[in-house]
Motif scaffolding. Sequence first.
Motif, PDB file in Angstrom:
ATOM      1  N   LEU A  90      -7.201 -10.686  15.025  1.00 55.21           N
ATOM      2  CA  LEU A  90      -8.161  -9.963  14.201  1.00 55.21           C
ATOM      3  C   LEU A  90      -7.534  -8.706  13.623  1.00 55.21           C
ATOM      4  N   LEU A  91      -6.678  -8.069  14.413  1.00 52.56           N
ATOM      5  CA  LEU A  91      -6.011  -6.859  13.942  1.00 52.56           C
ATOM      6  C   LEU A  91      -5.121  -7.150  12.745  1.00 52.56           C
ATOM      7  N   ALA A  92      -4.456  -8.325  12.788  1.00 53.76           N
ATOM      8  CA  ALA A  92      -3.591  -8.696  11.667  1.00 53.76           C
ATOM      9  C   ALA A  92      -4.408  -8.938  10.397  1.00 53.76           C
ATOM     10  N   VAL A  93      -5.581  -9.527  10.564  1.00 57.09           N
ATOM     11  CA  VAL A  93      -6.443  -9.769   9.406  1.00 57.09           C
ATOM     12  C   VAL A  93      -6.920  -8.448   8.818  1.00 57.09           C
ATOM     13  N   ILE A  94      -7.280  -7.518   9.701  1.00 59.91           N
ATOM     14  CA  ILE A  94      -7.740  -6.208   9.225  1.00 59.91           C
ATOM     15  C   ILE A  94      -6.616  -5.478   8.499  1.00 59.91           C
ATOM     16  N   GLU A  95      -5.422  -5.548   9.045  1.00 58.99           N
ATOM     17  CA  GLU A  95      -4.283  -4.906   8.391  1.00 58.99           C
ATOM     18  C   GLU A  95      -3.992  -5.544   7.037  1.00 58.99           C
ATOM     19  N   ALA A  97      -6.190  -7.086   5.109  1.00 48.61           N
ATOM     20  CA  ALA A  97      -7.244  -6.691   4.176  1.00 48.61           C
ATOM     21  C   ALA A  97      -7.067  -5.248   3.718  1.00 48.61           C
ATOM     22  N   TRP A  98      -6.632  -4.387   4.633  1.00 49.99           N
ATOM     23  CA  TRP A  98      -6.449  -2.979   4.263  1.00 49.99           C
ATOM     24  C   TRP A  98      -5.290  -2.812   3.268  1.00 49.99           C
ATOM     25  N   ARG A  99      -4.217  -3.587   3.453  1.00 51.24           N
ATOM     26  CA  ARG A  99      -3.093  -3.512   2.521  1.00 51.24           C
ATOM     27  C   ARG A  99      -3.492  -3.939   1.113  1.00 51.24           C
ATOM     28  N   ASN A 100      -4.454  -4.862   1.040  1.00 49.17           N
ATOM     29  CA  ASN A 100      -4.848  -5.417  -0.264  1.00 49.17           C
ATOM     30  C   ASN A 100      -6.290  -5.032  -0.619  1.00 49.17           C
ATOM     31  N   LYS A 101      -6.721  -3.873  -0.089  1.00 46.77           N
ATOM     32  CA  LYS A 101      -8.132  -3.502  -0.259  1.00 46.77           C
ATOM     33  C   LYS A 101      -8.528  -3.366  -1.718  1.00 46.77           C
ATOM     34  N   GLU A 124       1.594 -12.254  -1.004  1.00 48.85           N
ATOM     35  CA  GLU A 124       2.429 -11.916   0.145  1.00 48.85           C
ATOM     36  C   GLU A 124       3.272 -13.104   0.591  1.00 48.85           C
ATOM     37  N   TYR A 125       2.715 -14.286   0.466  1.00 48.57           N
ATOM     38  CA  TYR A 125       3.480 -15.478   0.852  1.00 48.57           C
ATOM     39  C   TYR A 125       4.675 -15.673  -0.071  1.00 48.57           C
ATOM     40  N   GLN A 126       4.462 -15.481  -1.360  1.00 47.01           N
ATOM     41  CA  GLN A 126       5.561 -15.609  -2.316  1.00 47.01           C
ATOM     42  C   GLN A 126       6.619 -14.529  -2.065  1.00 47.01           C
ATOM     43  N   SER A 127       6.171 -13.335  -1.732  1.00 46.66           N
ATOM     44  CA  SER A 127       7.121 -12.265  -1.479  1.00 46.66           C
ATOM     45  C   SER A 127       7.965 -12.542  -0.234  1.00 46.66           C
ATOM     46  N   SER A 128       7.348 -13.146   0.789  1.00 48.34           N
ATOM     47  CA  SER A 128       8.093 -13.428   2.034  1.00 48.34           C
ATOM     48  C   SER A 128       9.128 -14.531   1.868  1.00 48.34           C
TER      49      SER A 128
END
Length: 307
Positions: free
Chosen positions: A29-34, A36-40, A301-305
């Motif tokens: 859940l923390l990863a999802v929140i992070e 979402a916050w990066r792409n808010k 983000e997937y394309q960037s990775s």
Amino acid sequence: GSEFVLIRVPMSRDASEVSGERMAEPVSLLAVIEFAWRNKWLIMVSGLLCGGIALTVGLLMTPHYRAQVVVMPVTSDLAAGGGVANLVRGLGGLASLAGIGLNSGSSRDEILEFLRSRSFTTEFLRENNLLPILFEEDWDSKAAQWRVPPDKVPTIGDAYEFFTEEVRSIDEDKKSGIVTLSVTWSDPELAAKWANDMVASANARLREKAIEESQRSIEYLKREGEKTNVVAVQEAIGKLTEEQVKSVMLANVRDEYAFKVIDPAVMPEYRDIVRPRRALMLALGLVMGSLFGMMVAFGREYQSSRR
């Protein structure tokens, strides 16, 4: 003899990396929140944009209002109980031929079925000339004629189906016996008028029907009374005739003959809009837009990775 040599190949990467794939890691859940916050900003803009579009569509749609009239079906036995009931049993076939029974008044189910009936509804549609209103998109009010070809002109059958499926609804509370007739239409004044007029028209039709039946019974009993010299039969016919006369008088003086109006329909207000449900459309737009924004952000983000 033969010798077997075991060769060990050093591996600098695990099997999943050799195959070109990485093992999926559980998402917290923390990863999802992070994420979402990066792409808010992207998620917020996407949600607000879709919500605004949904709300705009809802505001452009024609609002429909619901008017309701609450009634109580009234059953009136034209042949009362007690002595009159005994007279009906005694006269037997004669009373049946005269149209008099132990329960000659309209029953509750008969009254409700009349209100729902196709014959009454189509008659109401014709008398009020509702086809041009129900199918206003196909009607030229200035020229007072249909815009569509003759084979596409709406019929009374089309009006009945549309009216009963989209406009009028009748709900009965089995416990209390209260019946609610609802009319949903774009014009709130017309919605209230149609609801009240339908109940008034049903009362008038059923009252006229009861009066006609009682008058026919009276005429028949008079003719039969003139044919017999038996005093007891004449007295019984006289009492039955008196009851029918009372029934005619009751029907003439009672406007709410079959349905007693408990709460008449009033013109709905803005808060009584039943469709479109703009608040729901806005909420769905915000949610769908936010999900769309998250999908776009994940793709980025997937394309960037992978680079």
